[in-house]
Design a protein around this motif. Structure first.
Motif, short mmCIF file in Angstrom:
data_model
loop_
_atom_site.label_atom_id
_atom_site.label_comp_id
_atom_site.label_asym_id
_atom_site.label_seq_id
_atom_site.Cartn_x
_atom_site.Cartn_y
_atom_site.Cartn_z
N SER A 140 2.76 -41.92 -56.78
CA SER A 140 3.71 -42.40 -55.77
C SER A 140 4.87 -41.01 -55.88
O SER A 140 5.35 -40.42 -56.85
CB SER A 140 4.44 -43.64 -56.40
OG SER A 140 5.25 -43.59 -57.45
N SER A 141 5.51 -40.94 -54.69
CA SER A 141 6.52 -40.13 -54.52
C SER A 141 7.49 -40.47 -53.50
O SER A 141 7.15 -41.09 -52.42
CB SER A 141 5.72 -38.74 -54.09
OG SER A 141 6.64 -37.56 -53.82
N THR A 142 8.78 -40.24 -53.64
CA THR A 142 9.76 -40.52 -52.70
C THR A 142 10.73 -39.01 -52.30
O THR A 142 10.90 -38.44 -53.45
CB THR A 142 10.53 -41.65 -53.09
OG1 THR A 142 11.21 -41.38 -54.46
CG2 THR A 142 9.84 -42.80 -53.24
N GLY A 143 11.24 -39.24 -51.56
CA GLY A 143 12.18 -37.92 -51.06
C GLY A 143 12.76 -38.15 -49.63
O GLY A 143 12.53 -39.20 -48.76
N SER A 144 13.04 -36.95 -49.17
CA SER A 144 13.75 -36.83 -47.98
C SER A 144 12.80 -35.90 -47.09
O SER A 144 12.10 -34.72 -47.69
CB SER A 144 15.05 -36.46 -47.98
OG SER A 144 15.40 -34.97 -48.38
N VAL A 145 12.98 -35.88 -45.79
CA VAL A 145 12.04 -34.95 -44.96
C VAL A 145 12.90 -34.59 -43.90
O VAL A 145 14.00 -35.04 -43.34
CB VAL A 145 10.74 -35.64 -44.48
CG1 VAL A 145 9.69 -36.07 -45.40
CG2 VAL A 145 11.38 -36.81 -43.77
N SER A 146 12.61 -33.25 -43.40
CA SER A 146 13.48 -32.61 -42.23
C SER A 146 12.39 -31.69 -41.70
O SER A 146 11.25 -31.53 -42.20
CB SER A 146 14.81 -31.96 -42.60
OG SER A 146 14.53 -30.84 -43.63
N SER A 147 13.03 -30.96 -40.66
CA SER A 147 12.11 -29.90 -39.84
C SER A 147 11.72 -28.80 -40.78
O SER A 147 10.97 -28.03 -40.82
CB SER A 147 12.89 -29.46 -38.69
OG SER A 147 14.00 -28.70 -39.02
N ALA A 148 12.82 -28.58 -42.04
CA ALA A 148 12.52 -27.51 -42.85
C ALA A 148 11.43 -27.84 -43.96
O ALA A 148 10.80 -27.16 -44.65
CB ALA A 148 13.71 -27.36 -43.66
N GLY A 149 11.14 -29.11 -43.85
CA GLY A 149 9.81 -29.86 -44.99
C GLY A 149 10.57 -30.81 -45.81
O GLY A 149 11.32 -31.43 -45.82
N PRO A 150 9.69 -30.97 -46.84
CA PRO A 150 9.85 -32.24 -47.75
C PRO A 150 10.73 -31.73 -48.98
O PRO A 150 10.99 -30.86 -49.31
CB PRO A 150 8.83 -32.61 -48.09
CG PRO A 150 7.78 -31.46 -48.57
CD PRO A 150 8.24 -30.53 -47.04
N GLN A 151 11.81 -32.74 -49.37
CA GLN A 151 12.70 -32.54 -50.56
C GLN A 151 12.23 -33.57 -51.47
O GLN A 151 12.85 -34.91 -51.36
CB GLN A 151 14.02 -32.25 -50.15
CG GLN A 151 15.00 -32.42 -51.45
CD GLN A 151 14.58 -31.09 -52.22
OE1 GLN A 151 14.74 -30.14 -51.80
NE2 GLN A 151 14.29 -31.30 -53.70
N PRO A 152 11.43 -33.50 -52.61
CA PRO A 152 11.49 -34.62 -53.44
C PRO A 152 12.51 -35.27 -54.18
O PRO A 152 13.42 -34.25 -54.54
CB PRO A 152 10.13 -34.04 -54.36
CG PRO A 152 10.41 -32.58 -54.58
CD PRO A 152 10.79 -32.21 -52.88
N ALA A 153 12.47 -36.29 -54.49
CA ALA A 153 13.59 -37.08 -55.27
C ALA A 153 12.85 -37.72 -56.60
O ALA A 153 13.31 -37.24 -57.57
CB ALA A 153 14.12 -38.12 -54.39
N LYS A 154 11.61 -38.47 -56.23
CA LYS A 154 10.99 -38.93 -57.51
C LYS A 154 9.59 -38.85 -57.15
O LYS A 154 9.17 -38.93 -56.25
CB LYS A 154 11.44 -40.60 -57.77
CG LYS A 154 13.11 -40.77 -58.09
CD LYS A 154 13.36 -42.20 -58.33
CE LYS A 154 14.60 -42.53 -58.39
NZ LYS A 154 14.86 -43.80 -58.80
#
Length: 284
Positions: A89-103
């Motif tokens: 499992s993985s969570t994080g944020s996304v934008s046009s620049a790509g993913p930024q993992p959180a956990k």
């Protein structure tokens, strides 16, 4: 990975590399194109040396600027003598620049062992690591330094990073990954393009972009495992399929060559719900 025991071929190939390359797929086909799909579901078939040994299922969802992904794998080989199951499992944020993992969290179990990896991330890189069991690395292991943990992806978010590209850039990048123990790069280069057939017409281009992937160990590994290895770390392949109507690329096939036969992960079915709620089904 340095020996060919009954456990090593299956675990080393199907677990180590497959998880790094194909935890799930949901990323814009171009940094300036459509929003991230709201949902992607997929099922992959795992085979080793021509024999089917397991399956991988995943589901990813994107809400606003955040993503959540879960996956599970079950492998049975050598007529049931070796069994391996894992969840990711993985969570994080996304934008046009790509993913930024959180956990990130991974748990796996064999007949004799249960283990887990948990990681937390800041915007700079890995912030926390929890391993069970938490054994000290062997003396010959290349030490993981603090700088090795900056600006890296976990194995799940790495697939978003691989998929987050335009057609021209899909196979022209290096992806830095840390899986909780090992720090490595995946260096992609273009191998070619390949026409594909479908069991049911999807309306999407029937072509794969095939990337050659070179696995480059950075830290957390034993150097001896990469001296005349039985896995060909220089010629791994990942075939990506562009889905323009959803604005994404999806991993369609992954091949890991070895001296005793190839390990292959092949898409059986992928269902996509685009940001505009369009439904797309891919079957092979």
């Amino acid at each position: 990975m340095g020996t060919c025991t009954a456990e090593a071929p299956v675990r080393g190939v199907l677990f180590g590399v497959f998880v790094a390359l194909a935890a799930f797929a949901a990323a814009p086909a171009s940094a300036t194109e459509a929003a991230w799909p709201s949902e992607v579901k997929g099922r992959y078939k795992l085979s080793f040396n021509g024999f089917e040994v397991g399956a991988y299922d995943f589901k990813s969802t994107t809400t606003g600027s955040t993503y959540t992904a879960v996956g599970n794998t079950k492998i049975s080989a050598l007529f049931g003598a070796f069994k391996w199951s894992g969840t990711f499992s993985s969570t994080g944020s996304v934008s046009s620049a790509g993913p930024q993992p959180a956990k990130y969290e991974m748990r796996y179990q064999t007949k004799s062992k249960t283990a887990s990896v948990k990681m937390g991330f800041s915007d700079k890189g890995v912030k926390t690591i929890a391993l069970v069991p938490n054994k000290p690395p062997a003396p010959e292991t290349v030490k993981v330094k603090p700088e090795n943990l900056l600006r890296v992806f976990d194995p799940v978010s790495a697939t978003l990073a691989i998929s987050n590209a335009s057609g021209a850039d899909a196979c022209n990048r290096t992806i830095p990954i840390f899986d909780g123990k090992a720090r490595f790069d995946l260096r992609l280069s273009l191998k070619g393009r390949e026409a594909i057939k479908e069991k049911q017409a999807s309306g999407q281009p029937r072509e794969l972009v095939v990337c050659r992937v070179k696995y480059l160990p950075i830290a957390g590994h034993k150097p001896k495992d990469f001296v005349n290895p039985w896995i060909d770390y220089d010629h791994i392949e990942i075939a990506l399929r562009a889905i323009p109507s959803a604005g994404i690329y999806v991993p369609y096939r992954i091949t890991v060559p070895s001296t005793i036969g190839p390990a292959v992960m092949t898409a059986e079915e992928i269902r996509i719900t685009s940001a505009g709620n369009a439904q797309i089904a891919l079957r092979q």
